[in-house]
Design an enzyme around this catalytic site. Structure first.
Site, PDB file in Angstrom:
ATOM      1  N   LEU A   1       0.871  -1.179   0.000  1.00  0.00           N
ATOM      2  CA  LEU A   1       0.000   0.000   0.000  1.00  0.00           C
ATOM      3  C   LEU A   1       0.905   1.225   0.000  1.00  0.00           C
ATOM      4  O   LEU A   1       1.977   1.208   0.611  1.00  0.00           O
ATOM      5  CB  LEU A   1      -0.884   0.033   1.258  1.00  0.00           C
ATOM      6  N   ASP A   2       0.466   2.299  -0.663  1.00  0.00           N
ATOM      7  CA  ASP A   2       1.206   3.556  -0.599  1.00  0.00           C
ATOM      8  C   ASP A   2       1.338   3.994   0.861  1.00  0.00           C
ATOM      9  O   ASP A   2       0.498   3.666   1.701  1.00  0.00           O
ATOM     10  CB  ASP A   2       0.466   4.658  -1.368  1.00  0.00           C
ATOM     11  N   ARG A   3       2.366   4.748   1.130  1.00  0.00           N
ATOM     12  CA  ARG A   3       2.612   5.211   2.500  1.00  0.00           C
ATOM     13  C   ARG A   3       1.391   5.910   3.091  1.00  0.00           C
ATOM     14  O   ARG A   3       1.049   5.716   4.264  1.00  0.00           O
ATOM     15  CB  ARG A   3       3.815   6.157   2.505  1.00  0.00           C
TER      16      ARG A   3
ATOM     17  N   THR B   1      -1.765   5.587   2.148  1.00  0.00           N
ATOM     18  CA  THR B   1      -2.995   4.796   2.064  1.00  0.00           C
ATOM     19  C   THR B   1      -3.133   3.951   3.327  1.00  0.00           C
ATOM     20  O   THR B   1      -2.180   3.333   3.775  1.00  0.00           O
ATOM     21  CB  THR B   1      -2.970   3.876   0.832  1.00  0.00           C
TER      22      THR B   1
END
Length: 318
Positions: free
Chosen positions: A145-147, A149
């Site tokens: 997951l993106d930082r 998100t």
């Protein structure tokens, strides 16, 4: 994983099923935490790493029952790792665990925490969990997951589980569901966005993704759940796993994520985001569905919406 203070003696590791088929260099990089990558490759080249009493190459594959000899490795003071288990953020991960079995950990990842260390970050989720679970021989990210998100993040505790999940991802049998707050009134003609995405590297090293005919095939299914005066709450079901996919596809549909200062350059929307106290976008992986290995049983888990996202939704209603 070998503790830093134990590097000063010879170690013999018997390879188990979790490392079966893994490259020697990758196994050592994960096992010898705190030892620089260059040092690991040097001791392999010098023949100090022995597999079943024989010299071995970095790309050689391990098999269950193999014996791997690791020589004494003297660490410089600056090489030694910090004890992450004492960090408050690491300890806080314990309360983020939604489900834990002998095969996996499912985490409700907080926004602002990277999934792994690197790029100037001292640690991430995976390093934190390894510090919390020092007796676990195998802990690997199933997906990322993106930082910024939040939400469902799956971590494998067995190689067989990791392999099964990767196959489910490849065959599109793992279902990921996200919630996002976007700018504008979502147009239902964009309930499926298939714009190809190309990843670009900026001079700063930052990643920036654009819609490009030469990009990789990408597919996101959207549904508008609620429209506010100038914003919308949407559900996103990514069918592919491209970098920043939901964010760029939402932009392509004319409704970039509120607070996404990389892809939403509308000054009025930036002002709204700041007034709402947002430092980044609101994207939450709220549901994850997958099969257990060698089983038809489907498991679905849900991560509660973060308080900040709930607060913003309530304010937008007004």
């Amino acid at each position: 994983m070998i503790a830093v203070q134990e590097f000063n003696q010879v170690h013999f590791i018997e390879i188990d099923e979790n490392a079966d088929g893994q490259r020697v260099d990758n196994f050592l990089l994960k096992t010898l935490k705190g030892v620089p990558k260059s040092r690991i490759y040097r001791i392999i080249r010098k023949g100090e790493i022995r597999l079943n009493k024989k010299r071995v190459k970095a790309e050689s594959k391990l098999r269950t029952g193999d014996s791997l000899r690791i020589p004494p490795i003297r660490l410089q003071q600056e090489d030694k790792q910090v004890d992450l288990s004492k960090f408050d953020k690491v300890q806080a991960l314990e309360s983020c665990i939604i489900e834990e079995t002998n095969q996996f950990i499912l985490l409700n990842k907080p926004s602002g925490l990277a999934v792994h260390g690197g790029s100037g970050l001292s640690f991430g989720v995976i390093e934190g969990l390894r510090a919390l679970r020092p007796k676990e021989k195998f802990l690997e990210l199933v997906h990322r997951l993106d930082r910024d998100t939040s939400g469902c993040l799956l971590i494998a505790k067995r190689r067989s589980f990791l392999t099964s999940c990767h196959e489910q991802l490849r065959c599109k049998k793992m279902r990921k569901e996200y919630l996002a707050v976007v700018s504008g009134a979502w147009n239902n003609q964009f309930n499926q966005v298939t714009a190809p995405l190309k990843k670009n590297q900026l001079r700063s090293g930052e990643r920036h993704v654009t819609v490009d005919p030469e990009g990789k095939a990408s597919d996101t299914r959207f549904k508008c759940l609620k429209r506010f005066k100038r914003h919308s709450l949407v559900r996103a079901l990514p069918q592919t796993g491209r970098t920043h996919q939901i964010r760029v596809h939402a932009l392509y549909a004319g409704c970039p994520l509120l607070g996404d200062f990389k892809y939403n350059d509308n000054p009025d929307e930036e002002k709204v985001a700041i007034e709402l106290g947002l430092k980044t976008f609101l994207l939450h992986a709220n549901k994850l569905t997958f099969n257990l290995p060698d089983s038809d049983k489907r498991l679905t888990f849900e991560a509660p919406i973060p308080p900040q996202m709930n607060n913003v939704i309530e304010k937008l209603k007004d």
